[in-house]
Design a protein around this motif. Structure first.
Motif, PDB file in Angstrom:
ATOM      1  N   ARG A   1      33.749  16.508 -30.545  1.00 58.62           N
ATOM      2  CA  ARG A   1      34.780  17.532 -30.198  1.00 58.62           C
ATOM      3  C   ARG A   1      34.162  18.673 -29.432  1.00 58.62           C
ATOM      4  N   ARG A   2      32.973  18.935 -29.315  1.00 59.83           N
ATOM      5  CA  ARG A   2      32.402  19.920 -28.401  1.00 59.83           C
ATOM      6  C   ARG A   2      32.615  19.336 -27.017  1.00 59.83           C
TER       7      ARG A   2
ATOM      8  N   TYR B   1      34.464  17.350 -25.707  1.00 62.20           N
ATOM      9  CA  TYR B   1      36.083  16.962 -25.296  1.00 62.20           C
ATOM     10  C   TYR B   1      36.725  18.467 -25.293  1.00 62.20           C
TER      11      TYR B   1
ATOM     12  N   ILE C   1      35.516  25.652 -31.047  1.00 62.24           N
ATOM     13  CA  ILE C   1      35.891  24.392 -31.542  1.00 62.24           C
ATOM     14  C   ILE C   1      35.083  24.084 -32.543  1.00 62.24           C
ATOM     15  N   GLU C   2      33.877  24.313 -32.542  1.00 59.09           N
ATOM     16  CA  GLU C   2      32.887  23.869 -33.520  1.00 59.09           C
ATOM     17  C   GLU C   2      32.928  24.695 -34.821  1.00 59.09           C
TER      18      GLU C   2
ATOM     19  N   LEU D   1      35.997  23.472 -36.531  1.00 61.11           N
ATOM     20  CA  LEU D   1      35.926  22.193 -37.096  1.00 61.11           C
ATOM     21  C   LEU D   1      34.992  22.352 -38.407  1.00 61.11           C
TER      22      LEU D   1
END
Length: 390
Positions: free
Chosen positions: A70-71, A73, A84-85, A88
């Motif tokens: 996800r990082r 992306y 984002i981290e 999440l």
């Protein structure tokens, strides 16, 4: 082409534009909540499948791969990977709560009881709840209960969870246990209880120190220190049970554990107590301090207040149980006094020299701790304004 969720601003005045944009943000935020709810439903299903597969709650490699993906992306989308981290990790932490009750047992003899001595205490209650929710038969022995010879011979594990100053006496009072019964304790000192267990029981023995309080919602990423005693292989199922609940295990000899705890617990708790005592006797205005505090000081003040929200007898027992640390604490006081004297004398250079000496001692950990604490500082800042309107 404009996104369908983005309002047309060409024929709106600034007030209308702002209102439309805020409405659009509200709409997106609602979609985020819906997506998080959808994710929570899926993670609950994951927990059920893990139970069938007998997999642990927390799998570090899976979580790390998910976050790294996800990082990457996020960066491709032009977003902050750290943002984002953070999002999440908070969502993942919540998802563990839905999976905790779906953990699987690591024992093959669930019909044999797990006995919690001191099971009416807060930590004892947590231990009993965890075992019971995982399918074990749990028996609680409290101060006025009789621990019968029949129960002692049936038990597959006996876990002693009483105040630290009563642990050795509670161990010495145990009836004869079945030869294969695992005897464990969950106190914060290990050498004396471990020795008492080895003398009291000839079967498997292990010391456990859960490095968390009884208020935790689950054991995901919580630390449990294991101090080996006897018959490690026969104790393995109970250690694996903590792993299955999501805990991280560190193994140390009992003496090494107690030396470390002198710093982790006695030194820190007494320093925190003394700071709070000084504030109280000086009648410091907490409200005024909060008004002008930086995030890092607010965190420090929170940790002081946190201590005094808990049980006084518990902390007195923890500090006094680490009496071997008292000479080190006395030397700390001497260094504190000496540093104050030098500052009162205006010896700035001596302060700088000592600062650099300590900096060299910490080495790479200084920068590591600075980086790790940044996220905590930001969280403390967010909490400060949590209840305040925009």
């Amino acid at each position: 082409m404009a996104d369908e969720n983005t309002p047309n601003q060409s024929q709106q005045n600034p007030e209308q534009q702002l209102r439309a944009l805020r409405d659009a943000i509200d709409s997106v935020d609602t979609q985020l909540v819906d997506l998080i709810a959808q994710r929570a439903a899926i993670t609950a299903q994951v927990g059920a499948v893990k139970r069938e597969l007998k997999q642990p709650l927390y799998v570090p490699s899976r979580e790390q791969a998910l976050i790294q993906g996800r990082r990457d992306y996020a960066e491709a989308k032009g977003l902050s990977a750290d943002l984002i981290e953070d999002v999440l990790r908070r969502i993942i932490r919540e998802s563990y709560r839905t999976q905790t009750m779906q953990a699987t047992s690591t024992s093959k003899t669930l019909e044999r009881p797990v006995v919690i001595v001191g099971g009416a205490g807060r930590l004892g209650q947590l231990m009993g709840k965890l075992f019971a929710n995982t399918g074990y038969c749990v028996e609680v022995i409290d101060k006025h209960d009789s621990f019968t010879a029949e129960l002692a011979q049936k038990a597959q594990a006996v876990i002693v969870s009483v105040p630290v100053n009563q642990t050795v006496a509670a161990i010495n009072a145990l009836p004869k246990l079945a030869d294969d019964c695992v005897l464990a304790d969950v106190t914060s000192v290990k050498s004396a209880p471990l020795q008492a267990m080895l003398e009291q029981h000839q079967g498997p023995v292990v010391g456990l120190h859960p490095m968390f309080g009884p208020s935790v919602h689950n054991l995901a990423k919580q630390l449990v220190v294991v101090t080996p005693g006897r018959d490690d292989a026969q104790c393995q199922w109970i250690i694996e049970q903590f792993v299955n609940w999501g805990a991280h295990i560190e193994t140390l000899p009992a003496e090494d554990h107690d030396t470390a705890m002198g710093w982790v617990q006695a030194m820190r708790h007494l320093s925190t107590f003394s700071y709070g005592l000084h504030m109280a006797e000086e009648n410091a205005d907490i409200e005024a301090l909060l008004q002008v505090s930086s995030p890092i000081y607010r965190m420090e003040l929170m940790m002081v207040g946190r201590l005094f929200a808990q049980n006084a007898e518990l902390y007195a027992d923890i500090i006094m149980a680490n009496h071997q640390q008292f000479p080190t604490i006395a030397r700390y006081l001497e260094r504190f006094s000496e540093a104050l004297k030098e500052l009162q004398q205006g010896d700035k250079q001596r302060f700088i020299e000592q600062f650099e000496e300590v900096k060299r001692y910490f080495g790479q950990y200084a920068e590591q701790f600075l980086d790790e604490s940044e996220g905590m500082v930001q969280l403390a800042d967010d909490q400060r304004f949590r209840q305040q309107p925009d």
